[in-house]
Design an enzyme around this catalytic site. Sequence first.
Site, PDB file in Angstrom:
ATOM      1  N   GLY A  63       5.256   3.475  -2.278  1.00 44.97           N
ATOM      2  CA  GLY A  63       5.077   2.057  -2.431  1.00 44.97           C
ATOM      3  C   GLY A  63       5.069   1.800  -4.034  1.00 44.97           C
ATOM      4  N   GLY A  64       3.604   1.837  -4.632  1.00 49.07           N
ATOM      5  CA  GLY A  64       3.420   1.471  -5.886  1.00 49.07           C
ATOM      6  C   GLY A  64       4.231   2.091  -6.989  1.00 49.07           C
TER       7      GLY A  64
ATOM      8  CD  GLU B 257       4.116   4.654   4.418  1.00 50.90           C
ATOM      9  OE1 GLU B 257       4.331   5.099   3.455  1.00 50.90           O
ATOM     10  OE2 GLU B 257       3.962   3.616   5.120  1.00 50.90           O
TER      11      GLU B 257
ATOM     12  CG  ASN C 128       7.903  -0.385   1.147  1.00 52.11           C
ATOM     13  OD1 ASN C 128       8.327  -1.440   1.073  1.00 52.11           O
ATOM     14  ND2 ASN C 128       6.784  -0.115   2.127  1.00 52.11           N
TER      15      ASN C 128
ATOM     16  CG  HIS D  58       4.744  -0.488   5.920  1.00 49.27           C
ATOM     17  ND1 HIS D  58       3.728  -0.920   5.561  1.00 49.27           N
ATOM     18  CD2 HIS D  58       5.007   0.628   5.030  1.00 49.27           C
ATOM     19  CE1 HIS D  58       3.355  -0.326   4.491  1.00 49.27           C
ATOM     20  NE2 HIS D  58       4.273   0.656   4.212  1.00 49.27           N
TER      21      HIS D  58
END
Length: 264
Positions: free
Chosen positions: A242-243, A175, A9, A97
């Site tokens: 993510g990151g 999440e 993402n 999300h």
Amino acid sequence: MKETYIVGNWKLNPVTQHEAVTLARAVAREAAKRKLAEGVHIVLCPPLPYLAEVAKAASRLELGAQDVFYQEAGAYTGAVSAAMVADLGCQYVIVGHSERRRIFGDTNETVNKKLKAVLKSGMRPILAIGEERRDSFDERGTFTGELDPALKDQLVEALAGISAAKVSTMIIAYEPVWAIGTGHAAKPDDVLSVRIFIKKILRGLYSTSVANNVPVLYGGSTDSKNAGSFLQEADVNGLLVGGASLKAGEFAKMAEVASRLLAA
Ligand code: PGA
């Protein structure tokens, strides 16, 4: 065959299309180098304007959108429909999300509408759910056994009116909001508890086979070092990243970990 999903993402990154294409090519190259087992799905979810170019740059990888609007056409300034991103080659759409919920006002009701729109367009929604606070965990970070009721509401309300056949094509991503982008991932054992909780809800709403078939992913401060523990100890079917998905080598390494476990 067992399947594992490593979903990147990218959020609002990178800042230019040129960088997006470079990143997509790098992920494709790093993934190809690693000769991943069949059943490992690498899904890139770039910002909407980059979808077409990323699809071209990494045609061996799969493509997803980070969000869509639920209407098909009409006077909805700024909106993008499910059919539009399907047309650009998306097979997946992340729905619900926590950043969409918190910043853009998505509710369980709009999440439900978005899921239906994505399913209607023949794509697989990746439904993200997660509790806001760490209340379910004591001061040492150990699971207290009491899950935030919001988690159940997010799941049940999101799935309202969706058939068993459609739900079987979905993916659910757990999440915890407090773990996203913080560097403090949840504990694999606790993710396992939530995974079982999700399966029980699916069994109650649908059937054992639906509960068994729907992949459950974990997301929140994952990287190549902790990926294996989630895939093994929490028994999840993949990771929503993510990151770490913005670093081609690191992201491909996560897929490599998944591949090794799948082949073992
Ligand atoms: P993170 O983000 O890996 O940077 O914690 C996960 C997500 O928001 O999907």
